[in-house]
Design a protein around this motif. Structure first.
Motif: not given
Length: 454
Positions: A323-327, A357-361, A304-308
């Motif tokens: 692991s990702i370039r997103n903020p 994006v909200a993540v619950f891992c 997905r876009p890195s601006s998210l």
């Protein structure tokens, strides 16, 4: 050789037969079996009868006296001849009896020896005994046998010539039928063979020295080290510490699943090392999985876009942010990384509709899961993405869980139930929750993930 009697020479002279002379006995007579002797006696008798018929009548008295003398001479010779033949027969009978007795005794002895050899199973002893038997029962030299016969008279010579040489004992020299051995006897025979072969084997000095050296090395105890006791004590301490850490991890895990997030926050504030201990134990459990869910989520976000803007609820050691370039906004009950914001995940310091994006891992822990999902709905923009990864054993009915989440303002986009350890869901925000705060959502009550003692 046989000697003719005196009266055989005197008879032709008395009869006036000068042409009849005693001729030497032919050599072939010794080879016949008595036929020549019989013919000679018959001729002598015929000559005697002819002489009696041709005798002149003028000399009756003189002829009778000569006949008397001849008869007197003939009688002792016949008696001596008969007595000699009788003696020879008796000697032969005695010899035959002795031979039969010796043969029977030898057979009995050989039968006993064969029985012993069958029990012992010794092949070498059998071969030696066979050689001895062959030597004993070998036929004697025929020349010696002929010399041993008494030549006192013609009948003795006849019996010795006509008698066949003693035949060898076929029973003693012929090979005996093979003795049927039992399995135990066969094994004993094989053992005896191996022992016999080992007797004549040359001693292996080099191998013995090597084996003795190796035995000595193994038998020699290692030198006592002064720090061996300390090393054992240190290993025991580390083992006990590992067991204690495992027990504390199970206790903390049970507290996180059985109480609200506010109680867990107070627990970690009072004991800052407890969160480090819990995180270490949690990572050791997750490493055993074939795939970690955080890696799967990072792979999806990289497409997905890195601006998210991403909000990670229960980030732990900030592995997703690395692991990702997103903020990424990282939230957890305790800090293991400077990027972590310590807070209760039911109340995060973010503005409304500020993230994409909200993540619950593996972080839907505690008894207030509904508060977590409502907080995620608050900070997400309209059409934002909610990603949830949880242990598969916690779900009793996946459809009930999906229905409860949809009532909180989300729509199911995708679900992945193929993994054996965790399930992965993607939701999209459709709006605010469609139920009130007092509504009961039974689908959000997941099973606690408790670890057993190993």
């Amino acid at each position: 050789m046989f000697e003719e009697p005196e009266w055989a020479e005197a008879a032709p002279a008395a009869l006036g037969l000068g042409s009849v002379t005693s001729q030497p006995r032919p050599a072939a007579a010794s080879q016949s079996k008595g036929s020549k002797h019989r013919q000679l006696l018959a001729t002598l008798r015929a000559l005697e009868a002819a002489s009696l018929s041709q005798q002149p009548s003028s000399l009756p008295s003189s002829d009778s006296e000569e006949e008397k003398v001849e008869r007197i001479k003939k009688r002792p010779q016949n008696t001596s001849f008969a007595s000699a033949s009788a003696e020879v027969r008796e000697k032969k009978k005695k010899k035959c009896q002795k031979q039969s007795l010796s043969a029977s005794e030898e057979r009995e002895v050989e039968g006993k020896k064969c029985h012993k050899r069958a029990l012992l199973g010794s092949d070498s002893a059998e071969e030696e005994n066979k050689k001895k038997k062959r030597q004993k029962h070998a036929p004697s030299n025929p020349a010696q046998h002929l010399n041993s016969v008494d030549h006192s008279g013609p009948k003795a010579w006849k019996n010795s010539a006509t008698k066949d040489p003693p035949k060898p004992n076929l029973d003693s020299t012929s090979p005996k039928p093979p003795h049927t051995l039992s399995r135990r006897q066969w094994r004993n025979r094989q053992k005896n063979k191996r022992r016999q072969n080992n007797k004549f084997r040359p001693p292996q000095v080099a191998d013995q020295t090597v084996t003795q050296a190796s035995r000595e090395e193994t038998d020699v105890l290692p030198p006592h080290r002064p720090d061996s006791h300390e090393a054992r004590a240190g290993a025991l301490r580390t083992r006990m510490a590992q067991r204690l850490d495992g027990a504390r991890f199970r206790y903390l895990n049970q507290q996180l699943y059985s109480g609200p997030s506010s109680a867990a926050q107070r627990l970690f504030q009072e004991d800052p090392e407890a969160f480090l201990l819990y995180h270490r134990g949690f990572q050791s459990q997750v490493k055993k999985w074939p795939l970690q869910p955080v890696d799967r989520i990072a792979k999806d976000l990289r497409q997905r876009p890195s601006s998210l803007v991403v909000a990670d609820f229960g980030c732990g050691d900030c592995r997703l942010a690395s692991s990702i370039r997103n903020p990424v906004h990282c939230f957890d009950l305790a800090s293991l990384d400077p990027r972590v914001t310590v807070c209760d995940m039911a109340q995060v310091p973010l503005e409304d509709e500020s993230v994409d994006v909200a993540v619950f891992c593996l972080s839907l822990m505690g008894t207030n899961i509904r508060d977590f999902l409502e907080e995620a709905n608050r900070v997400l923009r309209p059409g934002g993405l909610l990603k949830v990864a949880e242990v598969s054993s916690r779900f009793e009915d996946v459809r009930v869980f999906l229905g409860a989440v949809s009532k909180l303002g989300f729509k199911v986009i995708s679900k992945d139930l193929t993994n054996s350890h965790f399930f992965l869901f993607d939701f999209q925000k459709t709006g605010p929750p469609r139920v009130g705060p007092k509504a009961q959502l039974s689908g959000l009550k997941l099973q606690p993930c408790l670890y057993k003692r190993r």
